[in-house]
Enzyme design. Structure first.
Site, PDB file in Angstrom:
ATOM      1  N   GLY A 170       0.825  -1.205   0.000  1.00 50.19           N
ATOM      2  CA  GLY A 170       0.000   0.000   0.000  1.00 50.19           C
ATOM      3  C   GLY A 170       0.856   1.251   0.000  1.00 50.19           C
ATOM      4  O   GLY A 170       0.503   2.260   0.616  1.00 50.19           O
TER       5      GLY A 170
ATOM      6  N   LYS B   9      -9.257  -4.255  11.860  1.00 46.87           N
ATOM      7  CA  LYS B   9      -8.035  -3.782  12.503  1.00 46.87           C
ATOM      8  C   LYS B   9      -7.793  -4.460  13.853  1.00 46.87           C
ATOM      9  O   LYS B   9      -6.638  -4.713  14.219  1.00 46.87           O
ATOM     10  CB  LYS B   9      -8.089  -2.265  12.677  1.00 46.87           C
ATOM     11  CG  LYS B   9      -8.031  -1.489  11.365  1.00 46.87           C
ATOM     12  CD  LYS B   9      -6.687  -1.678  10.670  1.00 46.87           C
ATOM     13  CE  LYS B   9      -6.545  -0.785   9.453  1.00 46.87           C
ATOM     14  NZ  LYS B   9      -5.220  -0.898   8.803  1.00 46.87           N
TER      15      LYS B   9
ATOM     16  N   TYR C 112     -14.696  -1.678  10.007  1.00 47.79           N
ATOM     17  CA  TYR C 112     -13.288  -1.280   9.956  1.00 47.79           C
ATOM     18  C   TYR C 112     -12.551  -1.720  11.215  1.00 47.79           C
ATOM     19  O   TYR C 112     -11.440  -2.261  11.151  1.00 47.79           O
ATOM     20  CB  TYR C 112     -13.204   0.239   9.785  1.00 47.79           C
ATOM     21  CG  TYR C 112     -11.798   0.787   9.711  1.00 47.79           C
ATOM     22  CD1 TYR C 112     -10.997   0.540   8.603  1.00 47.79           C
ATOM     23  CD2 TYR C 112     -11.284   1.567  10.743  1.00 47.79           C
ATOM     24  CE1 TYR C 112      -9.719   1.050   8.520  1.00 47.79           C
ATOM     25  CE2 TYR C 112     -10.001   2.086  10.672  1.00 47.79           C
ATOM     26  CZ  TYR C 112      -9.222   1.823   9.557  1.00 47.79           C
ATOM     27  OH  TYR C 112      -7.948   2.326   9.484  1.00 47.79           O
TER      28      TYR C 112
ATOM     29  N   GLY D 165      -0.374   8.209   0.419  1.00 51.64           N
ATOM     30  CA  GLY D 165      -0.611   8.394   1.843  1.00 51.64           C
ATOM     31  C   GLY D 165       0.571   8.036   2.731  1.00 51.64           C
ATOM     32  O   GLY D 165       1.731   8.330   2.420  1.00 51.64           O
TER      33      GLY D 165
ATOM     34  N   SER E 162      -1.869  -0.328  11.797  1.00 52.11           N
ATOM     35  CA  SER E 162      -3.212  -0.470  12.337  1.00 52.11           C
ATOM     36  C   SER E 162      -3.887   0.892  12.358  1.00 52.11           C
ATOM     37  O   SER E 162      -3.749   1.667  11.409  1.00 52.11           O
ATOM     38  CB  SER E 162      -3.152  -1.104  13.725  1.00 52.11           C
ATOM     39  OG  SER E 162      -4.447  -1.399  14.182  1.00 52.11           O
TER      40      SER E 162
ATOM     41  N   SER F 156       1.804   3.287  -2.522  1.00 54.01           N
ATOM     42  CA  SER F 156       1.735   4.225  -3.649  1.00 54.01           C
ATOM     43  C   SER F 156       1.109   5.559  -3.282  1.00 54.01           C
ATOM     44  O   SER F 156       1.056   6.476  -4.102  1.00 54.01           O
ATOM     45  CB  SER F 156       0.941   3.588  -4.801  1.00 54.01           C
ATOM     46  OG  SER F 156      -0.403   3.334  -4.407  1.00 54.01           O
TER      47      SER F 156
ATOM     48  N   ARG G 124      -1.669  -2.269  -5.981  1.00 57.77           N
ATOM     49  CA  ARG G 124      -2.382  -2.901  -7.095  1.00 57.77           C
ATOM     50  C   ARG G 124      -2.193  -2.145  -8.406  1.00 57.77           C
ATOM     51  O   ARG G 124      -1.981  -2.744  -9.453  1.00 57.77           O
ATOM     52  CB  ARG G 124      -3.883  -2.983  -6.778  1.00 57.77           C
ATOM     53  CG  ARG G 124      -4.254  -4.096  -5.830  1.00 57.77           C
ATOM     54  CD  ARG G 124      -5.751  -4.130  -5.585  1.00 57.77           C
ATOM     55  NE  ARG G 124      -6.233  -2.937  -4.891  1.00 57.77           N
ATOM     56  CZ  ARG G 124      -7.507  -2.715  -4.581  1.00 57.77           C
ATOM     57  NH1 ARG G 124      -8.429  -3.585  -4.932  1.00 57.77           N
ATOM     58  NH2 ARG G 124      -7.852  -1.617  -3.937  1.00 57.77           N
TER      59      ARG G 124
ATOM     60  N   LYS H 256      -0.193   4.142 -10.587  1.00 60.15           N
ATOM     61  CA  LYS H 256       0.055   4.887  -9.348  1.00 60.15           C
ATOM     62  C   LYS H 256       1.417   4.530  -8.754  1.00 60.15           C
ATOM     63  O   LYS H 256       2.078   5.373  -8.141  1.00 60.15           O
ATOM     64  CB  LYS H 256      -1.059   4.611  -8.337  1.00 60.15           C
ATOM     65  CG  LYS H 256      -2.385   5.247  -8.715  1.00 60.15           C
ATOM     66  CD  LYS H 256      -3.442   5.007  -7.659  1.00 60.15           C
ATOM     67  CE  LYS H 256      -4.759   5.695  -8.037  1.00 60.15           C
ATOM     68  NZ  LYS H 256      -5.826   5.448  -7.024  1.00 60.15           N
TER      69      LYS H 256
ATOM     70  N   ASP I 282      -2.335  -7.743  -5.927  1.00 59.07           N
ATOM     71  CA  ASP I 282      -3.473  -7.556  -5.038  1.00 59.07           C
ATOM     72  C   ASP I 282      -3.220  -8.410  -3.798  1.00 59.07           C
ATOM     73  O   ASP I 282      -3.053  -9.631  -3.915  1.00 59.07           O
ATOM     74  CB  ASP I 282      -4.758  -8.009  -5.751  1.00 59.07           C
ATOM     75  CG  ASP I 282      -6.009  -7.691  -4.962  1.00 59.07           C
ATOM     76  OD1 ASP I 282      -5.946  -7.644  -3.717  1.00 59.07           O
ATOM     77  OD2 ASP I 282      -7.079  -7.511  -5.592  1.00 59.07           O
TER      78      ASP I 282
END
Length: 330
Positions: free
Chosen positions: A45, A192, A188, A49, A173, A47, A70, A74, A96
């Site tokens: 993850g 987590k 959510y 933020g 987390s 790519s 994925r 990006k 993925d």
């Protein structure tokens, strides 16, 4: 001095010393430093933020970084962004996390990994009755099952590494989704909260291989993703979440990376997150003798603080529904 006064004085002097010595003997795992310079940091993850910012910072500190996501387009944008700001090229692999075979292939192409950061995540807030089943399943599959897939793919190479220095597996987390469940975060939070069980059990499984697990708790962070999240949040969720201020991205990244390098199991990113870590510590690992003492001393008092916080939340919920009911009556 009376005997009772002398006894009390001796207790006040020697009990803290006894407690420190006792905790130093039983604290497990032991303190550790995990170097990242010239080592391979693999971030899922990554790519955008927090993941992108973490990749940029790790590269700037001399790590060899690979980013997984994925969307290949990006990923290319992320690579160009990191090169522009640091002058350093990072590796990119597309997969993925819900597909174990694809993740395994991507991991093998990247080479042995020293620091794994499972940062992938999807988010959708809303009451259970208003969430689509596919949204609930999507969060569980990406946030939790995806972490299982990545760890399972990485572990063989990590255990058989030639460089026998300490290595790390970190899970991104959430302060508002894992440390405490709140209104509108049912699905959510479930995704987590599961990470904690995974992290605690995994640490016991891999400690003999000098692999150290971290669980990072960022609060709401100033990223483009937060803007999208806020558009859908139920009003009550926004009211309750407002008790924790939004944190700057660079501050979160600094706290997260320092926590990984120190091998900390709990890595809170804010003062409120630190208090929540102490209050919810349970049987989680603790490497720091100092923090072990703090936990022993403050846990009871912080439980009272947490109950006051819960009272304010339930009071907000009551007022919201009362106001809503009065509007319908009118």
């Amino acid at each position: 001095m009376a005997d009772s006064d002398l006894s009390l004085h001796l207790l006040c002097v020697f009990f803290p010393i006894f407690l420190l010595v006792f905790l130093k003997l039983i604290v497990r795992p032991r303190p550790v430093n995990i170097p990242i310079k010239s080592r391979h940091v693999f971030i899922t993850g990554g790519s955008r933020g927090i993941g992108l910012a973490l990749a940029r910072q790790a590269a700037a500190e001399g790590a060899r970084v690979t980013v997984l996501a994925r969307n290949l387009e990006k990923l290319e944008e992320a690579k160009a962004s990191i090169r522009l700001s640091t002058g350093i090229d990072v590796g990119i692999v597309s997969a993925d996390v819900r597909d174990f075979d694809a993740v395994k292939k991507a991991v093998e192409s990247a080479g042995p990994i020293d620091v794994l950061v499972c940062n992938q995540g999807v988010y959708a807030s809303g009451e259970i009755e208003n969430l689509e089943v596919k949204e609930i399943k999507g969060m569980i599959d990406v946030n939790l099952i995806g972490s299982f897939n990545v760890v399972k793919a990485v572990l063989p190479g990590m255990k058989n590494r030639i460089d026998r220095k300490p290595v790390s597996i970190a899970f991104m987390s959430s302060q508002s989704g894992q440390q405490v469940g709140i209104y509108g975060y049912s699905a959510y939070a479930a995704s987590k909260f599961g990470l904690r069980g995974l992290a605690e059990a995994l640490q016991q499984e891999v400690i003999a291989d000098d692999i150290h697990v971290s669980l990072i708790f960022p609060p709401d962070t100033d990223t483009p993703g937060l803007e999208e999240e806020n558009k859908r949040r139920p009003p009550l969720t926004s009211i309750i979440a407002a008790s924790s201020p939004v944190m700057r991205l660079d501050e979160v990244v600094k706290k997260a990376l320092n926590g990984i390098k120190s091998g900390s199991f709990f890595v809170p990113c804010s003062f409120k997150g630190l208090l929540l870590s102490i209050e919810t510590v349970g049987t989680s690992p603790q490497r720091s003798y100092f923090m072990a003492i703090v936990e022993v001393i403050l846990t009871g008092a912080l439980r009272i603080v947490a109950m006051c916080l819960q009272w304010s939340w339930y009071d907000s919920i009551k007022k919201w529904h009362t106001k809503r009911s009065s509007k319908f009556v009118a």
